[in-house]
Every structure is written in structure tokens, then in C-alpha cells.
Design a protein around this motif. Sequence first.
Motif, mmCIF file in Angstrom:
data_model
loop_
_atom_site.group_PDB
_atom_site.id
_atom_site.type_symbol
_atom_site.label_atom_id
_atom_site.label_comp_id
_atom_site.label_asym_id
_atom_site.label_seq_id
_atom_site.Cartn_x
_atom_site.Cartn_y
_atom_site.Cartn_z
ATOM 1 N N THR A 95 0.831 -1.205 0.000
ATOM 2 C CA THR A 95 0.000 0.000 0.000
ATOM 3 C C THR A 95 0.867 1.257 0.000
ATOM 4 O OG1 THR A 95 -1.651 -1.252 1.215
ATOM 5 C CG2 THR A 95 -1.925 1.126 1.178
ATOM 6 N N THR A 104 0.651 3.889 -2.973
ATOM 7 C CA THR A 104 0.276 5.275 -2.659
ATOM 8 C C THR A 104 1.344 6.251 -3.162
ATOM 9 O OG1 THR A 104 -0.801 4.432 -0.667
ATOM 10 C CG2 THR A 104 -0.534 6.810 -0.824
ATOM 11 N N GLU A 164 0.719 9.272 -5.765
ATOM 12 C CA GLU A 164 1.021 10.685 -5.495
ATOM 13 C C GLU A 164 1.885 11.284 -6.603
ATOM 14 O OE1 GLU A 164 -0.065 12.626 -3.163
ATOM 15 O OE2 GLU A 164 -0.838 11.304 -1.614
ATOM 16 N N TYR A 220 6.364 20.709 3.413
ATOM 17 C CA TYR A 220 5.077 20.122 3.761
ATOM 18 C C TYR A 220 4.005 21.215 3.782
ATOM 19 C CZ TYR A 220 2.161 16.575 5.892
ATOM 20 O OH TYR A 220 1.191 15.650 6.127
ATOM 21 N N VAL A 249 -6.017 2.349 -2.203
ATOM 22 C CA VAL A 249 -5.130 3.477 -1.962
ATOM 23 C C VAL A 249 -5.980 4.713 -1.666
ATOM 24 C CG1 VAL A 249 -3.643 5.141 -3.138
ATOM 25 C CG2 VAL A 249 -3.150 2.716 -3.347
ATOM 26 N N ILE A 250 -5.675 5.391 -0.582
ATOM 27 C CA ILE A 250 -6.293 6.699 -0.344
ATOM 28 C C ILE A 250 -5.147 7.696 -0.232
ATOM 29 C CG2 ILE A 250 -7.758 8.085 1.171
ATOM 30 C CD1 ILE A 250 -9.283 5.634 1.912
ATOM 31 N N ASP A 251 -4.894 8.382 -1.324
ATOM 32 C CA ASP A 251 -3.778 9.321 -1.343
ATOM 33 C C ASP A 251 -4.269 10.724 -0.993
ATOM 34 O OD1 ASP A 251 -5.201 9.936 -3.569
ATOM 35 O OD2 ASP A 251 -3.635 9.449 -5.011
ATOM 36 N N SER A 252 -3.391 11.714 -1.145
ATOM 37 C CA SER A 252 -3.773 13.062 -0.731
ATOM 38 C C SER A 252 -4.935 13.589 -1.573
ATOM 39 C CB SER A 252 -2.575 14.008 -0.800
ATOM 40 O OG SER A 252 -2.038 14.070 -2.090
ATOM 41 N N PHE A 253 -4.963 13.200 -2.833
ATOM 42 C CA PHE A 253 -6.064 13.658 -3.685
ATOM 43 C C PHE A 253 -7.406 13.089 -3.218
ATOM 44 C CE2 PHE A 253 -8.882 12.884 -7.289
ATOM 45 C CZ PHE A 253 -9.077 14.179 -7.722
ATOM 46 N N ARG A 282 -8.444 14.737 0.012
ATOM 47 C CA ARG A 282 -8.937 16.097 -0.202
ATOM 48 C C ARG A 282 -10.362 16.060 -0.742
ATOM 49 N NH1 ARG A 282 -5.588 18.554 -4.462
ATOM 50 N NH2 ARG A 282 -7.385 18.649 -5.829
ATOM 51 N N ASP A 325 -3.927 -1.056 6.430
ATOM 52 C CA ASP A 325 -2.710 -0.583 5.762
ATOM 53 C C ASP A 325 -2.920 0.787 5.108
ATOM 54 O OD1 ASP A 325 -4.447 -2.184 4.366
ATOM 55 O OD2 ASP A 325 -3.009 -2.713 2.813
ATOM 56 N N VAL A 326 -4.149 1.026 4.677
ATOM 57 C CA VAL A 326 -4.462 2.345 4.105
ATOM 58 C C VAL A 326 -4.396 3.406 5.209
ATOM 59 C CG1 VAL A 326 -6.263 3.746 3.038
ATOM 60 C CG2 VAL A 326 -5.832 1.441 2.195
ATOM 61 N N PHE A 380 -2.607 3.225 7.873
ATOM 62 C CA PHE A 380 -1.180 3.351 8.195
ATOM 63 C C PHE A 380 -0.508 4.375 7.270
ATOM 64 C CE2 PHE A 380 3.105 1.746 7.005
ATOM 65 C CZ PHE A 380 3.752 1.940 8.220
ATOM 66 N N VAL A 381 -0.757 4.228 5.975
ATOM 67 C CA VAL A 381 -0.146 5.143 5.001
ATOM 68 C C VAL A 381 -0.688 6.562 5.168
ATOM 69 C CG1 VAL A 381 0.108 5.666 2.548
ATOM 70 C CG2 VAL A 381 0.320 3.312 3.339
ATOM 71 N N GLN A 429 1.096 8.141 7.950
ATOM 72 C CA GLN A 429 2.467 8.478 7.557
ATOM 73 C C GLN A 429 2.506 9.730 6.691
ATOM 74 O OE1 GLN A 429 4.662 5.078 5.944
ATOM 75 N NE2 GLN A 429 5.724 5.211 7.896
ATOM 76 N N LEU A 430 1.508 9.867 5.836
ATOM 77 C CA LEU A 430 1.454 11.033 4.953
ATOM 78 C C LEU A 430 0.956 12.276 5.680
ATOM 79 C CD1 LEU A 430 -0.012 9.638 1.617
ATOM 80 C CD2 LEU A 430 2.207 10.685 1.928
ATOM 81 N N GLY A 431 0.426 12.076 6.867
ATOM 82 C CA GLY A 431 -0.122 13.208 7.614
ATOM 83 C C GLY A 431 -1.496 13.620 7.117
ATOM 84 N N LEU A 432 -2.219 12.678 6.515
ATOM 85 C CA LEU A 432 -3.554 12.989 5.998
ATOM 86 C C LEU A 432 -4.591 12.813 7.094
ATOM 87 C CD1 LEU A 432 -3.316 11.092 2.601
ATOM 88 C CD2 LEU A 432 -3.159 13.554 2.967
#
Lengths: 133, 175
Positions: A37, A41, A45, A92, B53-57, B60, B84-85, B87-88, B91-94
Motif C-alpha cells: 500500500t 500510494t 502521489e 510540507y 489506496v487513499i492518497d492526498s487527492f 482532499r 494498511d491504508v 497506516f499510510v 504516515q502522509l499526515g492525511l
Amino acid sequence: MADESRINIRNPAEIVTARQQGRILAVQLGFDGSELTVIATAISEIARNILEHAKDGEVVISRCNHRKRYGICVVARDFGPGIADIDQAMQYGYSTHKGLGIGLPGTKLLMDEFHIMSVVGQGTTVTMKKWRH
Amino acid sequence: MQVPILKQGNYLIASVQSALSDDDLRLLRDDLSDRVGRFRSTGVIIDVTALDVIDSFATRTLQSVAQMLKLRGAYTVIVGIRPDVAFVMVQLGLTLADVGAALDLEEALEHLNNRRRRNLYEHRAKDTGEAGRLGRAGSSPNRPGLSPSRANRRADREGQPRSGHASPRSMEHGR
């Protein structure tokens, strides 16, 4: 190298393709659940960055070796406007678009190695690696 | 791909089946916003179990959908973020502000029900404390005379005790 996939990034659907390909290769390399994951990810990005800033580019995913270590290597390349101030872009929360400003700095946190090179007017290349531990 | 939306009582349930493109997202946002108004829903559950996957986009986007629904008087609960999503995302600060989270649909419904009950209780117990929230939830600012307790009583008279989010609507009815 045999296990290498190259994905053009021109629309949002290709971002999904890129991270799926990354996941497939990562599985082959033996990465486990949360690492998969993380890799998917990071690719997501970086591919979105291409789409948002350059509109057109490519992501190349391959196996990489370094001495006894091996892992996954992701190269994201575009021929867009380039980044004038990389330090600022890596901050950031900084975003020229209306994003969260987490894309680049966040991805750096996710991966073991992260390198960004950019020439204004020529484009940007991001190289990142995740090692098998 | 369009996201199917189900109606369950006062709530709407949207099940995200695949990665969301920008267009899907716009569609989902408009669809939910429209239906919240049509069905007078007070809660919306967005199921993201299918997202690997849940990314910054994506974050948002979900955030903006939830904020928009809040302005329409509905509270959003995100369901099924995989470990796990999560967790990420950490880590990304989302982060997702003003959004509830639950493990599964059952828990999400319970979350919304509890929230509704709590809001109702707070309304009855304490009039002044809720005034600010009522105003923010979209009620008309030029009607300061209508206190939350009155709004509540009015809602009760209509035979449907409603939560804090819904009260501004009951006021609209009464106009």
C-alpha cells in the motif's frame, strides 16, 4: 531489465494503472501488505503530480539492486514546466495548485530513497526506491 | 464509474467501488448533495472498503464532499478504511476533519443514530450551548429570535424529533 513496466500518464485512469502495475511488481519482489500500500500510494502521489503540473509524462517501475539488497525503483518523468524552487516544493503543506501540499514531501516520507531533479522549462524527474528488508 | 447511492431511513449510503476519478467525484458530490436535500437525510455513509489506496487527492476529495454535505445539513461517516491504508494516511499526515469513521456499515449506522440521539438530548437539556451550532448549520442569520429550543419544539410538533443538523430545516418548514 526484464521486470520493468512503463506507463504513460495523461489521464486519471492511467494513475490507477501505474499504481496497479507497481503493486504487481512489488508482490513479485516479495513486499508484504502494508508495504504494498505504501508503494502504491507513493506511485499514485507522484503520478498525480505529473498530471497536475505537466499534463503528460511517464512512470517507469522496475526492480533495482544494490549490493546484496534489492527492491523496487520508480522513476517518474515529465517534460512539463519544471520546478523553480525544489526546496519550496518539498515543503510540507506548500502547493501551487489547490492541493494539500502533501504529495512530494509525503512521498519522500513513504519511500527509502527519494531524489528529485528539475530544470525549469524542461521537466522534472523523480526517482524513488523502496528496499526489501 | 458512477458510485451507487442507497437510501436507508434518514441516511444515505454511498459505496465506492473503484478508484475515483475527478469526474466520478464531482458526480458523487453533486449526487449526494442533491439527494440529501431531496430525502432530508441527516447522515451520509461513504464506504471506501474497495479503495486500496487513499492518497492526498482522494483525502482532499472526501474531505470536500463531507464539508459540502455538512453545509447541506448532513453528517458524513467514512466506512472501511483498511488498516494498511490507515497506516499510510497517518504516515502522509492525511487527516479527515469533521468526518466520522467506522469499521463497517453496522457501526456507522450506530454512530449516526447515537449522534442523533445525543444532539436531541443536548438540545433539550441546554438551549444556549447549541445556538452557535444551529447558526452554522445553515439557518438564516437574520432570524435570531428563533431559539434552538423553539426550533426543537417545532420539530417535535411535526412528529419527528430531529437532530441538531436537521433543526434548521424544520425552521424552513415553519416559515
